[in-house]
Scaffold this active site. Structure first.
Site, PDB file in Angstrom:
ATOM      1  N   SER A 167       0.846  -1.194   0.000  1.00 57.49           N
ATOM      2  CA  SER A 167       0.000   0.000   0.000  1.00 57.49           C
ATOM      3  C   SER A 167       0.889   1.255   0.000  1.00 57.49           C
ATOM      4  O   SER A 167       1.791   1.379  -0.827  1.00 57.49           O
ATOM      5  CB  SER A 167      -0.932  -0.058   1.219  1.00 57.49           C
ATOM      6  OG  SER A 167      -1.920   0.923   1.137  1.00 57.49           O
ATOM      7  N   ARG A 237     -12.030   6.215  10.236  1.00 54.65           N
ATOM      8  CA  ARG A 237     -11.588   4.822  10.217  1.00 54.65           C
ATOM      9  C   ARG A 237     -12.633   3.915   9.556  1.00 54.65           C
ATOM     10  O   ARG A 237     -12.306   2.973   8.845  1.00 54.65           O
ATOM     11  CB  ARG A 237     -11.320   4.352  11.644  1.00 54.65           C
ATOM     12  CG  ARG A 237     -10.803   2.945  11.750  1.00 54.65           C
ATOM     13  CD  ARG A 237      -9.580   2.768  10.917  1.00 54.65           C
ATOM     14  NE  ARG A 237      -8.907   1.511  11.191  1.00 54.65           N
ATOM     15  CZ  ARG A 237      -7.888   1.072  10.485  1.00 54.65           C
ATOM     16  NH1 ARG A 237      -7.433   1.777   9.474  1.00 54.65           N
ATOM     17  NH2 ARG A 237      -7.315  -0.059  10.776  1.00 54.65           N
ATOM     18  N   ASP A 331      -8.717  -6.199  -4.806  1.00 50.68           N
ATOM     19  CA  ASP A 331      -8.329  -4.905  -4.236  1.00 50.68           C
ATOM     20  C   ASP A 331      -8.890  -3.811  -5.128  1.00 50.68           C
ATOM     21  O   ASP A 331      -8.453  -3.639  -6.264  1.00 50.68           O
ATOM     22  CB  ASP A 331      -6.797  -4.830  -4.160  1.00 50.68           C
ATOM     23  CG  ASP A 331      -6.296  -3.540  -3.512  1.00 50.68           C
ATOM     24  OD1 ASP A 331      -7.112  -2.637  -3.262  1.00 50.68           O
ATOM     25  OD2 ASP A 331      -5.078  -3.455  -3.262  1.00 50.68           O
ATOM     26  N   HIS A 364      -8.005  -5.033  -0.455  1.00 55.43           N
ATOM     27  CA  HIS A 364      -6.713  -4.390  -0.212  1.00 55.43           C
ATOM     28  C   HIS A 364      -5.980  -5.045   0.957  1.00 55.43           C
ATOM     29  O   HIS A 364      -4.752  -5.171   0.944  1.00 55.43           O
ATOM     30  CB  HIS A 364      -6.960  -2.907   0.073  1.00 55.43           C
ATOM     31  CG  HIS A 364      -5.718  -2.092   0.167  1.00 55.43           C
ATOM     32  ND1 HIS A 364      -4.811  -2.011  -0.871  1.00 55.43           N
ATOM     33  CD2 HIS A 364      -5.218  -1.309   1.161  1.00 55.43           C
ATOM     34  CE1 HIS A 364      -3.805  -1.208  -0.508  1.00 55.43           C
ATOM     35  NE2 HIS A 364      -4.033  -0.785   0.713  1.00 55.43           N
ATOM     36  N   ASP A 365      -6.716  -5.464   1.969  1.00 57.37           N
ATOM     37  CA  ASP A 365      -6.122  -6.081   3.151  1.00 57.37           C
ATOM     38  C   ASP A 365      -5.354  -7.357   2.857  1.00 57.37           C
ATOM     39  O   ASP A 365      -4.584  -7.820   3.700  1.00 57.37           O
ATOM     40  CB  ASP A 365      -7.222  -6.413   4.167  1.00 57.37           C
ATOM     41  CG  ASP A 365      -7.272  -5.393   5.290  1.00 57.37           C
ATOM     42  OD1 ASP A 365      -6.477  -4.443   5.246  1.00 57.37           O
ATOM     43  OD2 ASP A 365      -8.108  -5.559   6.193  1.00 57.37           O
TER      44      ASP A 365
END
Lengths: 398, 201
Positions: A167, A237, A331, A364-365
């Site tokens: 990232s 968040r 992602d 993405h994680d």
């Protein structure tokens, strides 16, 4: 020390190998001023860092691991006084792990402007004797890389075997390749992008607005008021977290599951609501609002091709290292198409590059999780780096 | 994690391809598998370049082999490569498994100054005999049953000659092998593996 967002159900256990065990964070102080991209200069600063493994005689086996938005220098292992506090990339880094600390000397460093030990908005500004807060300058990816280079100098590392990150960390690896071409032999750019899209910037701006419009923000001087924009941080968040997960993964983990049936209220009813609230709550506990604003700005500003009129290939022309680029199919924050832009620019330059597009459901994680195909490629790449040895021969174009 | 399994029938085409390349050529190897052709060409001819592979096990094996491998689907073309950016684009024993056969050949000649294509010769006499007997051919060069074959566009040496001629491509070399040896008499009947080097007209 918090870890990066880990998807529920993501297995924290490593594919193989074991933990580096108890580690200790250190702090390096730099008294020479650091010129920042914004025009200001930091007269002195500190960087929090950790190291794992042993630097070899030739000082050629060092690997720098760059962190993403809300992670830190605590990459692997745990602390003696808090064994639960496990490094954010513990599945990647350790003895026998893909980045094998039996072979490599690994460095994790907290970025300038962060809130986990390096100089940032929560540190004391020597000019005022109070914390920097809203006065801390906006720092860029390039500023971070410059500061990291000074840490490398201090540790006696002239050239890294590799600089690696996922990232925003991958963006730092890219910046290293461009800015210090003779100081890195390999760059591992994982789940990254050559710059942020309008959509990416839009999400960041919504997150910033959530913080800045919180009545407890007080123009960033909330500390003076002995408060913290918790609501803003929570919402920021929650937004961020949505972009880290794939639709598929959310559907699988939460779907439309309810906590206790419909209650015709605005209390969290769906599981996804309570999950996001929980994540937001945790984040508001440990993260600094001024830091969040600055790191999202650093993301927005990152665009190495801006210096070359938008031509990414020309921007990457100075690089001499070899590259491994990895993207994950689900992602959508930094989609594979963004990684392929990096790959194309490298190929246009005839740079050495390998590219893996990993079929993974976690969005993405995925770069933080235990996907065997992903970890196997990274492991194989580090084995190849080791096989090449430390020869710093000039690269012949492919 | 599945290990990469090399294609059956050996890779008799490697030495021929190597002989046709200028030294230190820039090469793009489409469907590079475990990267062994690129590794070989790099070792004995100083070739540099990239392999393209879609299969995870192939990509991993290629990384282990120390070659530049890009995970991508050839069926979506070669959009990531500029015109004439390679001395040679190689498609080794993959043509017959591609859906968009014409497109990939056109793309090869766009990004490369020349192309090398190798394929199992469907015209080999053993294949003809099996068809005469009323069965789909199965052989060392075509080791699949009709229902599990990845090969969807089989052709003979004569077919490929005609394909290139219709498009006015210039054939620089053509070698047909049987048991690893060159066949000069009745290649379309006696040859198992055809290797072509050609360029735009």
């Amino acid at each position: 020390m918090p870890s990066f967002a880990v998807t529920p159900g993501g297995t924290p256990a490593a594919e193989s190998g074991h933990s580096v065990g108890v580690v200790e964070a250190r702090r390096a102080r730099f008294d020479a001023p650091l010129e920042l991209a914004c025009g200001q200069s930091l007269p002195a600063y500190e960087l929090a860092y950790e190291t794992y493994g042993t630097l070899d005689q030739a000082r050629s086996n060092a690997v720098l691991v760059c962190h993403a938005l809300n992670a830190s220098h605590h990459v692997a292992g745990c602390y003696a006084d808090n064994p639960e506090d496990i490094g954010w990339w513990d599945n990647m880094v350790g003895p026998g792990k893909p980045l094998d600390t039996n072979r490599y000397f690994v460095i994790g460093v907290n970025n300038l402007g962060s809130c986990f030990g390096s100089t940032g908005p929560t540190s004391i500004n020597p000019a005022t004797g109070r914390s920097w807060g809203a006065d801390f300058p906006l720092v860029t990816v390039e500023d971070w890389v410059d500061a990291q280079a000074r840490l490398a100098d201090m540790l006696g590392i002239r050239q890294f075997a590799a600089v690696m990150g996922g990232s925003l960390g991958g963006m730092q690896a890219l910046a290293w390749a461009i800015r210090y071409p003779d100081r890195i032999r390999h760059a591992l750019v994982i789940a990254a992008a050559p710059n942020l899209s309008a959509q990416n910037i839009a999400f960041n701006e919504v997150a910033r607005q959530a913080i800045m419009t919180d009545p407890d923000f007080h123009d960033g001087r909330f500390e003076t008021f002995d408060t913290k924009p918790r609501r803003g941080l929570r919402v920021a968040r929650m937004i961020g977290h949505i972009t880290y997960l794939s639709d598929e993964q959310m559907e699988e983990k939460f779907g439309r599951a309810l906590r206790e049936g419909l209650r015709f209220s605005f209390a969290p009813e769906f599981q996804i609501e309570s999950y996001l609230r929980h994540q937001g709550e945790k984040f508001a506990d440990y993260y600094d609002a001024n830091t969040y604003l600055r790191i999202t700005k650093a993301l927005d500003y990152f665009d190495p091709a801006i210096a070359t009129g938008g031509d990414l290939a020309r921007a990457l022309a100075p690089a001499t290292c070899k590259f491994l680029v990895v993207a994950f199919t689900t992602d959508w924050r930094f989609a594979p198409a963004r990684s392929r832009q990096i790959v194309k620019a490298l190929v246009d330059n005839r740079h050495d590059v390998s590219y893996a597009e990993v079929i993974a459901s976690h969005g993405h994680d995925a770069f933080l999780l235990d996907d065997p195909r992903y970890l196997a490629v990274v492991r194989a790449y580090f084995e190849r780096i080791a096989a090449e040895g430390s020869a710093t021969t000039a690269k012949a174009a492919p | 994690m599945n290990e990469y399994v090399a294609p059956l029938g050996g890779r008799a085409d490697f030495a021929t391809i190597a002989a046709w390349l200028p030294s230190a050529a820039r090469v793009l190897d489409l469907g590079c598998g475990d990267g062994s052709l690129l590794a070989y060409l790099s070792r004995i001819r100083g070739a540099r370049g990239y392999g393209i592979e879609i299969d995870d096990a192939g990509v991993l094996a290629s990384v282990r082999n120390g070659i530049n491998v890009l995970q991508s689907d050839l069926e979506s073309g070669l959009a990531g490569f500029e015109d004439a950016s390679f001395d040679c684009v190689i498609l080794s024993q993959t043509l017959q498994a591609m859906r968009h056969t014409e497109d990939i050949v056109r793309e090869m000649l766009r990004v490369g100054r020349q192309a090398i294509v190798t394929f199992p010769n469907f015209g080999h006499w053993t294949h003809r005999l099996q068809i005469l007997r009323g069965r789909m051919p199965v052989s060392s060069s075509l080791p699949y049953q009709w229902y599990d074959t990845p090969n969807i566009h089989m052709c003979t040496v004569a077919d490929f000659d005609a394909f290139l001629a219709e498009r006015r491509y210039t054939v620089e070399n053509r070698v047909v092998l049987s048991g690893g040896k060159e066949v000069s008499v009745l290649p379309n009947l006696l040859g198992e593996l055809a290797i072509y080097r050609f360029r735009p007209g």
